[in-house]
Scaffold this motif. Structure first.
Motif, PDB file in Angstrom:
ATOM      1  N   PRO A 214       0.807  -1.221   0.000  1.00 15.21           N
ATOM      2  CA  PRO A 214       0.000   0.000   0.000  1.00 15.21           C
ATOM      3  C   PRO A 214       0.843   1.276   0.000  1.00 15.21           C
ATOM      4  O   PRO A 214       0.502   2.258  -0.665  1.00 15.21           O
ATOM      5  CB  PRO A 214      -0.827  -0.117   1.287  1.00 15.21           C
ATOM      6  CG  PRO A 214      -0.982  -1.594   1.480  1.00 15.21           C
ATOM      7  CD  PRO A 214       0.349  -2.166   1.046  1.00 15.21           C
ATOM      8  N   ALA A 215       1.959   1.267   0.725  1.00 19.10           N
ATOM      9  CA  ALA A 215       2.837   2.446   0.731  1.00 19.10           C
ATOM     10  C   ALA A 215       3.426   2.692  -0.650  1.00 19.10           C
ATOM     11  O   ALA A 215       3.479   3.837  -1.128  1.00 19.10           O
ATOM     12  CB  ALA A 215       3.952   2.251   1.758  1.00 19.10           C
ATOM     13  N   LEU A 216       3.856   1.636  -1.315  1.00 18.24           N
ATOM     14  CA  LEU A 216       4.421   1.777  -2.656  1.00 18.24           C
ATOM     15  C   LEU A 216       3.352   2.184  -3.670  1.00 18.24           C
ATOM     16  O   LEU A 216       3.626   2.942  -4.616  1.00 18.24           O
ATOM     17  CB  LEU A 216       5.101   0.472  -3.062  1.00 18.24           C
ATOM     18  CG  LEU A 216       6.370   0.141  -2.256  1.00 18.24           C
ATOM     19  CD1 LEU A 216       6.767  -1.317  -2.456  1.00 18.24           C
ATOM     20  CD2 LEU A 216       7.512   1.073  -2.639  1.00 18.24           C
TER      21      LEU A 216
ATOM     22  N   HIS B 156       3.595   5.374  -6.124  1.00 17.34           N
ATOM     23  CA  HIS B 156       3.352   5.257  -7.569  1.00 17.34           C
ATOM     24  C   HIS B 156       2.285   6.256  -8.008  1.00 17.34           C
ATOM     25  O   HIS B 156       2.462   6.983  -8.997  1.00 17.34           O
ATOM     26  CB  HIS B 156       2.912   3.833  -7.901  1.00 17.34           C
ATOM     27  CG  HIS B 156       2.293   3.688  -9.260  1.00 17.34           C
ATOM     28  ND1 HIS B 156       3.047   3.574 -10.411  1.00 17.34           N
ATOM     29  CD2 HIS B 156       0.981   3.660  -9.653  1.00 17.34           C
ATOM     30  CE1 HIS B 156       2.238   3.477 -11.462  1.00 17.34           C
ATOM     31  NE2 HIS B 156       0.978   3.530 -11.017  1.00 17.34           N
ATOM     32  N   ARG B 157       1.182   6.304  -7.269  1.00 10.55           N
ATOM     33  CA  ARG B 157       0.086   7.209  -7.621  1.00 10.55           C
ATOM     34  C   ARG B 157       0.538   8.665  -7.606  1.00 10.55           C
ATOM     35  O   ARG B 157       0.092   9.481  -8.434  1.00 10.55           O
ATOM     36  CB  ARG B 157      -1.068   7.020  -6.635  1.00 10.55           C
ATOM     37  CG  ARG B 157      -2.326   7.805  -6.978  1.00 10.55           C
ATOM     38  CD  ARG B 157      -3.294   7.826  -5.823  1.00 10.55           C
ATOM     39  NE  ARG B 157      -2.721   8.499  -4.654  1.00 10.55           N
ATOM     40  CZ  ARG B 157      -3.335   8.597  -3.487  1.00 10.55           C
ATOM     41  NH1 ARG B 157      -4.516   8.027  -3.312  1.00 10.55           N
ATOM     42  NH2 ARG B 157      -2.756   9.230  -2.477  1.00 10.55           N
ATOM     43  N   ASP B 158       1.454   8.992  -6.683  1.00  7.61           N
ATOM     44  CA  ASP B 158       1.913  10.378  -6.552  1.00  7.61           C
ATOM     45  C   ASP B 158       3.085  10.707  -7.465  1.00  7.61           C
ATOM     46  O   ASP B 158       3.696  11.776  -7.346  1.00  7.61           O
ATOM     47  CB  ASP B 158       2.299  10.663  -5.099  1.00  7.61           C
ATOM     48  CG  ASP B 158       1.096  10.623  -4.167  1.00  7.61           C
ATOM     49  OD1 ASP B 158      -0.050  10.621  -4.667  1.00  7.61           O
ATOM     50  OD2 ASP B 158       1.299  10.588  -2.930  1.00  7.61           O
ATOM     51  N   GLY B 159       3.442   9.779  -8.345  1.00  5.63           N
ATOM     52  CA  GLY B 159       4.484  10.061  -9.326  1.00  5.63           C
ATOM     53  C   GLY B 159       5.892  10.043  -8.783  1.00  5.63           C
ATOM     54  O   GLY B 159       6.783  10.695  -9.328  1.00  5.63           O
ATOM     55  N   GLN B 160       6.129   9.284  -7.720  1.00  6.53           N
ATOM     56  CA  GLN B 160       7.451   9.253  -7.099  1.00  6.53           C
ATOM     57  C   GLN B 160       8.328   8.097  -7.570  1.00  6.53           C
ATOM     58  O   GLN B 160       9.404   7.892  -7.019  1.00  6.53           O
ATOM     59  CB  GLN B 160       7.298   9.190  -5.579  1.00  6.53           C
ATOM     60  CG  GLN B 160       6.591  10.386  -4.996  1.00  6.53           C
ATOM     61  CD  GLN B 160       7.262  11.689  -5.365  1.00  6.53           C
ATOM     62  OE1 GLN B 160       8.472  11.829  -5.245  1.00  6.53           O
ATOM     63  NE2 GLN B 160       6.488  12.640  -5.857  1.00  6.53           N
TER      64      GLN B 160
ATOM     65  N   CYS C 157      -4.493  -5.154  -0.959  1.00  6.97           N
ATOM     66  CA  CYS C 157      -4.342  -3.697  -1.043  1.00  6.97           C
ATOM     67  C   CYS C 157      -5.691  -3.002  -1.115  1.00  6.97           C
ATOM     68  O   CYS C 157      -5.879  -1.930  -0.532  1.00  6.97           O
ATOM     69  CB  CYS C 157      -3.476  -3.328  -2.248  1.00  6.97           C
ATOM     70  SG  CYS C 157      -1.724  -3.687  -2.008  1.00  6.97           S
ATOM     71  N   ALA C 158      -6.639  -3.591  -1.814  1.00  3.78           N
ATOM     72  CA  ALA C 158      -7.983  -3.008  -1.868  1.00  3.78           C
ATOM     73  C   ALA C 158      -8.575  -2.936  -0.467  1.00  3.78           C
ATOM     74  O   ALA C 158      -9.254  -1.969  -0.106  1.00  3.78           O
ATOM     75  CB  ALA C 158      -8.874  -3.830  -2.790  1.00  3.78           C
TER      76      ALA C 158
ATOM     77  N   GLU D 104     -10.741   3.625   0.677  1.00  2.00           N
ATOM     78  CA  GLU D 104     -11.193   4.590  -0.322  1.00  2.00           C
ATOM     79  C   GLU D 104     -10.059   5.077  -1.215  1.00  2.00           C
ATOM     80  O   GLU D 104     -10.309   5.624  -2.297  1.00  2.00           O
ATOM     81  CB  GLU D 104     -11.853   5.780   0.366  1.00  2.00           C
ATOM     82  CG  GLU D 104     -13.159   5.438   1.072  1.00  2.00           C
ATOM     83  CD  GLU D 104     -13.801   6.640   1.720  1.00  2.00           C
ATOM     84  OE1 GLU D 104     -13.213   7.744   1.618  1.00  2.00           O
ATOM     85  OE2 GLU D 104     -14.874   6.495   2.334  1.00  2.00           O
ATOM     86  N   ALA D 105      -8.810   4.903  -0.780  1.00  2.00           N
ATOM     87  CA  ALA D 105      -7.676   5.345  -1.606  1.00  2.00           C
ATOM     88  C   ALA D 105      -7.413   4.397  -2.776  1.00  2.00           C
ATOM     89  O   ALA D 105      -6.658   4.742  -3.694  1.00  2.00           O
ATOM     90  CB  ALA D 105      -6.422   5.449  -0.742  1.00  2.00           C
ATOM     91  N   PHE D 106      -8.030   3.217  -2.755  1.00  2.00           N
ATOM     92  CA  PHE D 106      -7.807   2.246  -3.832  1.00  2.00           C
ATOM     93  C   PHE D 106      -8.577   2.664  -5.074  1.00  2.00           C
ATOM     94  O   PHE D 106      -9.770   2.938  -5.030  1.00  2.00           O
ATOM     95  CB  PHE D 106      -8.247   0.851  -3.396  1.00  2.00           C
ATOM     96  CG  PHE D 106      -7.969  -0.219  -4.413  1.00  2.00           C
ATOM     97  CD1 PHE D 106      -6.718  -0.798  -4.506  1.00  2.00           C
ATOM     98  CD2 PHE D 106      -8.961  -0.629  -5.295  1.00  2.00           C
ATOM     99  CE1 PHE D 106      -6.450  -1.780  -5.448  1.00  2.00           C
ATOM    100  CE2 PHE D 106      -8.715  -1.612  -6.236  1.00  2.00           C
ATOM    101  CZ  PHE D 106      -7.444  -2.186  -6.316  1.00  2.00           C
TER     102      PHE D 106
END
Length: 485
Positions: free
Chosen positions: A25-27, A31-35, A63-64, A69-71
C-alpha cells in the motif's frame, strides 16, 4: 518532490502480512503520486509456488482492503505493471540464480532488498545474494526488527550482514521514525526559537512516552512468547522516540550528525542495578477482559501460549538520562497489549510557574506538549487561559498545531517515507549499528533481572491501562500518566 531514480525493490517475505498490509500500500501511494521512475519494479519473493499473475491478484485483494477509499482500479492497473514475483527459498542457493536472471537485465540499477522475514534467515539471504552476484555498489538491504533477542545475537546478525553489505548500505528500519509528528518534533525543536530554550531540566518536569495497543497477540503467539513487550517495543520504538526528544541539536540534518546525537542519549541513559529494576520497572501480563466492547481471553488462554508463560505483554519504566540538560528529569516509558485505547504519544510536561497569583494548585502540569502518532497524528500545546466571565478563573485550553489543515496536502505514511528514503540513499531515519547495540546494552540488565526473578508479571484486566503498579511508578514522584483520549 522530484520523481526518484528507477529502481528494483525486492520484498523478501513477499506474501507475508507486513508486505501486504503496509509495504505494497505504501508503494502504491508513491506510484500514484508520481514518485517512481519509469520502469521501477517491485518484486515479491517468497517460498510459495506462485505465478506473477497469482501474486498480483493476491496483492490486489489485500491492497484493496487496506487502502480502502484510496484504492483506485485504474491506478492499480498501472501499478500492477510494476509488480512481479519470484519463488525463492532463502536457504536454497539455487533459487537465487533464478532471481539473478530476473534482476541482471538491469545490473546498474538501484536495488533495495527488503528482508521482511525472520531474522534467522538474514544471514543465509545475504550470503546467497552475494554468491549470486546480486550485491552491487548500488544495492541496499533493509532489515526489519527484531534484530536479535539480546546484544550478542544482534551483534552476530550485524556481523553476518556486514560481511556482504557496507554499513552505509544497511537500513535498519524503525517505522516510528518515519511518522509525520516525529519529523515535526525535530522541526519544532530545531527550526524555531521558542521551544529549545525550555527543552531542559529547568523547565521540563517529566516526559512520558506511551505506545498502547488494543489488540492482543492475535496469530503471533509463538513469536510473541519468545519476544515479549520489552524486546518487541521498548528496545527499538520507545528508545528511538526518547532519543528524538532528548538529543542535543545536531550540527546538520545529515544522517550521521543526527545519529551521533541519538547515540549520545543512549549512552547517557542511567544503567539499572538489579535492585533498581525492581523499583523502576513494571512488567505485566493481561488477563481476560473486554476490548472494543467484546470479551477477550487472557494472555495464557491465547493460542500457542504456554499455560505457565511469564512473558510480559506490558512494560513501564522510569528512565533517567545523566546529562547536564536532563539530570533529574524522569522519562517514563509505557507500552502494552490489550490496553484501554490504541494510542502512541509523547508528552512533555513543563514545570509550573514558580508562584501562581491565580491560586492554581501546584503539581498539575498545566503546560504540556502532546505529540500524538496514533490513532490520529497531531500536536497540541496545552496552556492556561482566563475563562469567560467576571471572575478571574483560569482553565486549560490547547493550541492545535494543525499541519494537515495548514499545508493542504496528504501526509505520508511512515513506510512511504522510509521506503523511498532507502531508494534515495537517505540514512537519517534509519538506525545505525552502534545505536542499536547501545539500546541493547541498556535493556539487557532489565532482561537479566526479570529472568532471574521468581516473581510473575503483574496481571491487568484486558481493556484497562495496565497494572496498578504502573500508576504507582509515577505516583511516587507525585505524577500521573497522561490518559486523555
Amino acid at each position: 518532490m522530484a520523481a526518484v531514480q528507477t529502481f528494483d525493490m525486492i520484498l523478501f517475505g513477499g506474501t507475508g502480512d507486513l508486505v501486504m498490509r503496509k509495504l505494497l500500500p505504501a508503494l502504491y501511494h508513491q506510484h500514484r503520486d508520481g514518485q517512481m521512475g519509469d520502469g521501477a519494479r517491485i518484486i515479491g519473493v517468497a517460498r510459495s509456488n506462485l505465478s506473477s499473475d497469482d501474486y498480483i491478484a493476491t496483492a490486489e485483494k489485500h491492497c484493496a482492503q487496506y487502502l480502502g477509499e484510496a484504492f483506485d482500479k485504474a491506478v492499480w492497473a498501472s501499478f500492477a505493471q510494476r509488480l512481479g514475483y519470484q519463488r525463492v527459498d532463502a536457504q536454497n542457493p539455487a533459487h537465487f540464480a533464478d532471481l539473478a536472471a530476473m534482476l541482471d537485465q538491469f545490473k546498474d540499477r538501484i536495488r533495495v532488498y527488503y528482508l521482511s522475514t525472520a531474522p534467522s534467515l538474514f544471514t543465509a539471504t545475504c550470503e546467497n545474494l552475494a554468491n549470486a552476484g546480486l550485491v552491487t555498489a548500488h544495492s541496499r538491504v533493509v532489515l526489519e526488527k527484531p534484530l536479535g533477542h539480546d546484544l550478542a545475537s544482534s551483534q552476530a546478525i550485524n556481523d553476518a550482514v556486514g560481511r556482504y553489505f557496507a554499513e552505509n548500505q544497511i537500513y535498519r528500519i524503525d517505522h516510528y521514525l518515519g511518522k509525520e509528528p516525529v519529523q515535526n518534533l525535530l522541526a519544532l525543536r530545531f527550526g524555531n526559537a521558542l521551544f529549545e530554550p525550555l527543552w531542559r531540566r529547568e523547565w521540563v518536569r517529566d516526559v512520558q512516552i506511551t505506545v498502547a495497543e488494543q489488540i492482543g497477540v492475535e496469530t503471533r503467539g509463538d513469536f510473541y512468547d519468545k519476544t515479549g513487550a520489552l524486546r518487541d517495543m521498548v528496545q527499538n520504538h520507545l528508545l528511538q522516540l526518547l532519543c528524538i526528544v532528548a538529543m542535543e541539536p545536531p550540527s546538520s540534518i545529515d544522517s550521521d550528525a543526527v545519529r551521533d546525537e541519538k547515540l549520545k542519549v543512549l549512552r547517557a541513559l542511567k544503567p539499572f542495578t538489579p535492585n533498581e529494576v525492581i523499583t523502576k520497572t513494571v512488567r505485566g501480563q493481561y488477563r481476560a477482559g473486554a476490548a472494543a466492547g467484546k470479551p477477550v481471553p487472557g494472555y495464557l488462554e491465547e493460542p500457542e501460549i504456554p499455560a505457565d508463560s511469564r512473558t510480559e505483554t506490558f512494560v513501564a519504566i522510569k528512565a533517567e538520562i545523566d546529562t547536564w540538560r536532563w539530570a533529574g528529569v524522569p522519562f517514563f516509558l509505557r507500552t502494552g497489549k490489550r490496553m484501554q485505547e490504541k494510542v502512541a504519544e509523547i508528552v512533555i510536561n513543563f514545570r509550573d510557574v514558580p508562584h501562581s497569583i491565580f491560586g492554581m494548585p501546584a503539581g498539575h502540569g498545566f503546560n504540556r506538549l502532546v505529540i500524538r502518532m496514533q490513532p490520529e497524528e497531531s500536536m497540541k500545546l496545552y496552556l492556561l487561559a482566563k475563562q469567560p466571565g467576571d471572575a478571574m478563573h483560569l482553565g486549560q485550553v490547547h493550541l492545535n498545531l494543525d499541519f494537515e489543515e495548514t499545508f493542504k496536502t496528504r501526509r505520508l505514511e511512515a513506510y512511504e517515507r522510509l521506503l523511498m528514503d532507502a531508494v534515495r540513499g537517505k540514512l537519517t531515519l534509519f538506525v545505525r549499528r552502534d545505536e542499536q547495540e547501545a539500546a541493547w546494552r541498556w535493556v539487557e540488565p532489565i532482561i537479566d533481572a526479570w529472568e532471574q526473578s521468581t516473581d510473575k508479571p503483574k496481571t491487568y484486566t484486558a481493556g484497562t491501562w495496565g497494572p496498578a503498579a504502573s500508576s504507582a511508578l509515577l505516583s511516587r514522584d507525585g505524577l500521573a500518566w497522561h490518559e486523555e483520549i
